[in-house]
Motif scaffolding. Structure first.
Motif, PDB file in Angstrom:
ATOM      1  N   ALA A 512       0.832  -1.195   0.000  1.00  0.00           N
ATOM      2  CA  ALA A 512       0.000   0.000   0.000  1.00  0.00           C
ATOM      3  C   ALA A 512       0.868   1.248   0.000  1.00  0.00           C
ATOM      4  N   THR A 513       0.435   2.248  -0.756  1.00  0.00           N
ATOM      5  CA  THR A 513       1.175   3.507  -0.809  1.00  0.00           C
ATOM      6  C   THR A 513       1.326   4.084   0.600  1.00  0.00           C
ATOM      7  N   GLY A 514       2.515   4.523   0.916  1.00  0.00           N
ATOM      8  CA  GLY A 514       2.766   5.122   2.225  1.00  0.00           C
ATOM      9  C   GLY A 514       3.149   4.132   3.299  1.00  0.00           C
ATOM     10  N   THR A 515       3.266   2.840   2.967  1.00  0.00           N
ATOM     11  CA  THR A 515       3.680   1.843   3.950  1.00  0.00           C
ATOM     12  C   THR A 515       5.188   1.934   4.141  1.00  0.00           C
ATOM     13  N   THR A 516       5.619   2.172   5.351  1.00  0.00           N
ATOM     14  CA  THR A 516       7.049   2.317   5.628  1.00  0.00           C
ATOM     15  C   THR A 516       7.592   1.053   6.283  1.00  0.00           C
ATOM     16  N   ILE A 517       8.880   0.860   6.162  1.00  0.00           N
ATOM     17  CA  ILE A 517       9.531  -0.319   6.705  1.00  0.00           C
ATOM     18  C   ILE A 517       9.756  -0.147   8.204  1.00  0.00           C
ATOM     19  N   SER A 518       9.613  -1.224   8.952  1.00  0.00           N
ATOM     20  CA  SER A 518       9.849  -1.153  10.393  1.00  0.00           C
ATOM     21  C   SER A 518      11.350  -1.099  10.662  1.00  0.00           C
ATOM     22  N   LEU A 519      11.717  -0.549  11.801  1.00  0.00           N
ATOM     23  CA  LEU A 519      13.127  -0.440  12.163  1.00  0.00           C
ATOM     24  C   LEU A 519      13.757  -1.827  12.286  1.00  0.00           C
ATOM     25  N   MET A 520      13.001  -2.784  12.821  1.00  0.00           N
ATOM     26  CA  MET A 520      13.541  -4.135  12.977  1.00  0.00           C
ATOM     27  C   MET A 520      13.862  -4.759  11.618  1.00  0.00           C
ATOM     28  N   GLU A 521      12.952  -4.597  10.640  1.00  0.00           N
ATOM     29  CA  GLU A 521      13.228  -5.153   9.313  1.00  0.00           C
ATOM     30  C   GLU A 521      14.368  -4.407   8.643  1.00  0.00           C
ATOM     31  N   ALA A 522      14.420  -3.101   8.810  1.00  0.00           N
ATOM     32  CA  ALA A 522      15.497  -2.319   8.195  1.00  0.00           C
ATOM     33  C   ALA A 522      16.853  -2.779   8.706  1.00  0.00           C
ATOM     34  N   ASP A 523      16.952  -3.024  10.014  1.00  0.00           N
ATOM     35  CA  ASP A 523      18.221  -3.508  10.583  1.00  0.00           C
ATOM     36  C   ASP A 523      18.590  -4.872  10.004  1.00  0.00           C
ATOM     37  N   SER A 524      17.594  -5.741   9.863  1.00  0.00           N
ATOM     38  CA  SER A 524      17.845  -7.085   9.353  1.00  0.00           C
ATOM     39  C   SER A 524      18.246  -7.045   7.882  1.00  0.00           C
TER      40      SER A 524
END
Length: 572
Positions: A512-524
């Motif tokens: 969905a437009t505007g869905t941002t990545i979580s910090l936990m997933e970004a770190d992984s």
């Protein structure tokens, strides 16, 4: 004018490279409904063409399936290594990744007016990852795979490359353009459905001029290729296929033939190192980033110089190995200045990779950047001071939405239980609330999204109807809004413990437009990419090692999902 060009007069202009190749040693002229190999393969549509071959969508009468029929130019058919490479891949030991690699089904030779042509028959693919992201992609806002689907597709690409390497082959051109999303159950489609879902073939007549060049032996007409960027995602599956082994080679051989676009080229290419398994791994890292974010990891304006490529890599990933600094002294001097106070890399010696990952969804809905405005960073030291005009620039619609949401969450956190109950009661009484209006948190799609290609909940299959799995998308992953993210370091699930395939609607295929990545997933994700994008090739992880990384196997929640859980908690 070129004599070859003047020999052909077209009712509608066709690509020059194709018309010029219909001559001795070039392409074989093909028309719709032409048959090959004793009428076994009948041409239905055109998949594409390039400098080496034309590729056709054909129906295999014996196997009752659609195939890709590649007819090489006559001058390139002799001593073509691609068939041997594909045979080796087909005959390799069974493994998880084998299913995600292009499989040769048949090959044969034909004689034509332009020579003796090698024909290669393989499976049919859909749009490439690059085509999928580009439509609308950078032009019209967000278009990327939903996080859970992207991780599955990225894992398939990694497993596929691991299989390729296990057979002793270096792909040599591993990019998002050579990873295709397969068309869902295409073999069940009629020819009319092919035309309805992939577009009707448009023909363009070719009229030889009187007294023209007799060397040209082209078809009566050319055929427009299927524009995979326009294919409705309803007809796309999340199963991939790795293609294009035209410059692949065996590991024991050395190859300096670099046909890979600069944005996927490993850093060692800038220091006279040949292509290798490790350079494939670097390209894999760039491609995984693209699968998850919908954008290239590196972007340049035109063809970048060596300095510009290396500067971008250092800015993103940090300091180069010492032995390379000795070969790039100007770059070393630039780096020493940039890491000082006031420099672009001050305080971010390890590079900006994490920041790039966190940009997922942050600019959805913004005007698309003009590629001509991309800046190729060179060995210049610029202290950028933000002007008042820039700092006071109006926020984007998505920034306004995100800031408003954050303020709302902060207010909700301060409510007492009774105050929260009053708010929920008022929401439930609102004419715009309730399960029959707006977005459902169960994953069903909104009936009011007209023109988006999204099926409404009323279109759920009834008894006796075809389900999406027979004509649409099967992701092999369950919809999960309440799963908690797995902690870093969680052991990988065995194949037997993976969830059974289930079907998902189109809205759950796209993020969905505007869905941002979580910090936990970004770190992984950063952890995974830094294993694939290590500068020294001998230190890079192998694709097989990367398949075990927890990013592929964990479940994460987007920012928007977290907001929904908060509301759900208040309702409870």
């Amino acid at each position: 004018p070129n004599s070859c060009t003047s020999a052909v007069e077209m009712s509608v202009r066709v690509p020059r490279i194709e018309t010029l190749n219909y001559r001795a040693g070039g392409f074989h002229p093909v028309h719709l409904n032409d048959s090959f190999k004793k009428d076994r393969y009948t041409v239905i549509h055109k998949l594409g063409h390039g400098g080496f071959a034309t590729v056709w969508l054909a129906r295999d009468k014996i196997r009752e399936r659609y195939v890709a029929l590649k007819i090489l130019a006559a001058r390139l058919s002799r001593d073509c290594p691609e068939v041997e490479i594909l045979r080796r891949l087909r005959n390799g030991e069974e493994s998880l990744g084998k299913a995600f690699v292009m499989s040769i089904l048949d090959h044969f030779w034909i004689n034509g007016p332009n020579g003796h042509h090698l024909c290669v028959v393989s499976e049919v693919g859909g749009p490439s990852i690059k085509q999928f992201n580009e439509c609308p992609g950078l032009k019209n806002g967000s278009r990327r795979l939903r996080g859970e689907v992207a991780r599955k597709v990225a894992l398939q690409a990694t497993e596929g490359l691991a299989y390729i390497h296990s057979t002793g082959i270096v792909h040599g051109d591993f990019t998002a353009a050579n990873i295709l999303l397969q068309l869902a159950n295409i073999d069940e489609w009629s020819v009319d459905q092919i035309h309805e879902r992939l577009g009707k073939p448009m023909t363009q007549d070719l009229h030889p001029k009187p007294g023209g060049n007799d060397d040209l032996s082209g078809p009566r007409y050319t055929i427009s290729t299927i524009d995979m960027k326009l294919v409705d995602p309803r007809w796309i599956s999340d199963q991939i296929m790795i293609i294009d082994f035209g410059i692949a080679f065996l590991q024991e051989q050395s190859s300096e033939d670099i046909g890979t676009p600069k944005v996927y080229c490993a850093p060692e290419f800038n220091f006279d190192c040949p292509r290798s398994i490790s350079s494939d791994t670097w390209a894999l890292g760039c491609t995984i980033f693209e699968i998850r974010t919908g954008a290239c990891l590196f972007r340049f304006r035109g063809v970048p110089t060596r300095d510009q490529v290396l500067v971008s890599m250092v800015q993103l990933l940090g300091k180069l190995p010492e032995k390379w600094w000795k070969e790039w002294e100007d770059g070393h001097n630039w780096y020493d200045i940039e890491i000082q106070v006031g420099g672009d890399m001050a305080g971010s010696v390890e590079g900006s990779l994490h920041h790039q990952i966190m940009q997922i969804g942050m600019h959805d809905g913004d005007a698309a950047p003009d590629p001509s405005l991309y800046k190729n960073h060179d060995l210049k030291h610029e202290l950028v001071i933000e002007s008042k005009h820039e700092s006071e620039k109006a926020p984007t619609a998505w920034q306004d939405h995100r800031d408003s949401t954050n303020r709302l969450v902060a207010l909700v956190e301060e409510l007492t239980t009774s105050e929260a109950a009053d708010v929920i009661d008022q929401i439930n009484k609102s004419p715009n609330s309730g399960s029959s209006h707006g977005k459902s948190t169960s994953g069903s799609t909104n009936k009011n999204n007209s023109g988006s290609g999204v099926a409404s909940s009323s279109s759920a299959p009834k008894s006796g109807d075809k389900s999406i799995s027979s004509e649409g998308i099967s992701t092999g992953l369950p919809a999960s809004s309440g799963d908690t993210p797995a902690e870093k370091g969680t052991s990988d699930p065995s194949p037997e413990s993976l969830p059974a395939p289930v079907t998902l609607g189109i809205a759950e295929f796209l993020e969905a437009t505007g869905t941002t990545i979580s910090l936990m997933e970004a770190d992984s994700l950063e952890s995974l990419l830094r294993e694939a994008l290590i500068f020294l090739p001998e230190e890079r992880a192998t694709p097989l090692e990367l398949t075990k990384h927890h990013w592929f196997h964990s479940k994460y929640q987007s920012t928007i999902q977290d907001r929904e859980l908060l509301v759900a908690g208040l309702r409870a």
